[in-house]
Design a protein around this motif. Structure first.
Motif, PDB file in Angstrom:
ATOM      1  N   LYS A  53      15.788   1.115 -26.040  1.00  0.00           N
ATOM      2  CA  LYS A  53      16.969   0.944 -26.889  1.00  0.00           C
ATOM      3  C   LYS A  53      17.245  -0.529 -27.134  1.00  0.00           C
ATOM      4  CE  LYS A  53      21.989   1.641 -26.836  1.00  0.00           C
ATOM      5  NZ  LYS A  53      22.352   0.211 -26.612  1.00  0.00           N
ATOM      6  N   PRO A 110      17.568   5.297 -32.076  1.00  0.00           N
ATOM      7  CA  PRO A 110      17.538   6.570 -31.346  1.00  0.00           C
ATOM      8  C   PRO A 110      16.197   7.287 -31.495  1.00  0.00           C
ATOM      9  CG  PRO A 110      19.564   6.367 -32.617  1.00  0.00           C
ATOM     10  CD  PRO A 110      18.670   5.247 -33.052  1.00  0.00           C
ATOM     11  N   PHE A 138      23.102   6.131 -26.453  1.00  0.00           N
ATOM     12  CA  PHE A 138      23.841   6.045 -27.712  1.00  0.00           C
ATOM     13  C   PHE A 138      25.185   6.769 -27.617  1.00  0.00           C
ATOM     14  CE2 PHE A 138      19.319   5.774 -28.483  1.00  0.00           C
ATOM     15  CZ  PHE A 138      19.224   4.597 -29.218  1.00  0.00           C
TER      16      PHE A 138
END
Length: 347
Positions: free
Chosen positions: A64, A70, A267
């Motif tokens: 990330k 994502p 996320f």
């Protein structure tokens, strides 16, 4: 001199003493008492799980941080899928034909080497992305090779009557590592970086290899055939011919395929404006599993196992779905804990 009269018998209607009721809820420790190898594997597994979960948090976080995507984080799961299936099938044939202790020892050493690769990459001035995917696939392959040998070794070192108790104790061990590992990993990565998390993982696998060296040899049966494509196909045919096995696999695969949320946690924490909660998200399911595991004594008396597998999988899916509806991080954590309890019930 007359002897004292014997104590009056308890009334048939009187309730059992409270300590007995408490013991009925606590885990059955018979496998721990009866098998030195089980005790050794239990401790080894706890150490390995702790290090593995440290890397489990650090790896998607590093992807990330490197990409901000994502899709890139989710691709890690796709990279892991094929090696897990292919080497899992081969691992089943391998476990029947070679010393299971040797398989476990070599795969633990291999996992330690992969963790070292992550550590070296993290220490580079500009860490590379592709080694993360290569290591993820390698970990999946080694785990697929190891799992059948480990499961079949458990069946050998623990008496048949204690298998359910051993499964509960192993799940309890997993939950302890799954709570402590992610919770600490979130802090380690945030304040000390990915490299420190990978360094801890390397150390835990080094200790694990030393413990595996102390296991008793577990040679195959004399009539065991060598691993082959034919043996793998025969194993698949056997599983396909057993509705109980097939149904259990199908339920578990459906639950994991449609409702496994780990890759989106980094996320989700950002979306809820609660970056501090990332480690807790990974650990929450294990908290629910631990609560159920600590009261698992009643599972030894379950007779309709298939029904409870369905109940557990349904609870997992519903709780994960509910977590997606709420904007409060604390409610989300509770939902994840309930999902973990459902997963533990199924297991």
């Amino acid at each position: 001199m007359t002897s004292a009269p014997p104590p009056a018998p308890a009334s048939p209607s009187s309730p059992p003493p409270r300590p007995g009721r408490l013991r009925a809820l606590l885990p059955d420790l018979a496998p721990w008492r009866s098998s030195p190898d089980f005790r050794l594997l239990w401790v080894q597994g706890l150490i390995t799980y702790f290090g593995s979960f440290m890397a489990l948090i650090a790896l998607p976080l590093q992807i990330k941080d490197l990409t901000g995507s994502p899709l890139a984080v989710g691709a890690m799961g796709a990279v892991e899928l094929v090696p897990l299936v292919v080497f899992g099938l081969y691992g089943g044939a391998l476990a029947d034909s070679v010393d299971r202790r040797r398989v476990i020892l070599l795969t633990e050493a291999g996992l330690g080497v992969l963790a070292a690769i992550l550590l070296v990459n993290a220490l580079l001035p500009e860490p590379l992305l592709w080694p993360l995917y290569v290591v993820a696939g390698g970990v999946s392959a080694l785990a697929g090779l190891q799992r059948p040998a480990l499961d079949s070794l458990m069946a050998r070192i623990v008496p048949h009557a204690q298998q359910t108790a051993a499964a509960a104790l192993n799940s309890l061990r997993w939950q302890i590592g799954a709570i402590a590992g992610p919770a600490l990993a979130g802090l380690v990565v945030a304040y000390a970086g990915h490299g420190t998390a990978y360094a801890v993982t390397v150390c835990t696998f080094a200790v694990s290899v030393v413990l595996c060296l102390r296991l008793s040899p577990a040679p195959p049966a004399k009539e065991a055939a060598k691993p082959s494509l034919r043996g793998i196909v025969e194993g698949a045919r056997y599983a396909w011919s057993r509705p109980v096995l097939l149904g259990t696999y199908a339920i578990d695969l459906a639950a994991m395929f449609f409702a496994f949320p780990n890759t989106i946690f980094p996320f989700l924490a950002d979306e809820l404006d609660a970056e501090w909660s990332l480690g807790l998200m990974y650990a929450a399911g294990s908290v629910g599993s631990l609560v159920l595991g600590l009261t698992s004594g009643w599972t030894s008396r379950v007779r309709r196992h298939g029904l409870f597998v369905v109940f557990g999988a349904a609870a997992w899916g519903l709780a994960i779905a509910a977590a997606g509806w709420f904007s409060s991080v604390w409610v989300v954590l509770v939902c994840l804990a309930v999902a973990g309890a459902g997963d533990m019930l199924s297991g």
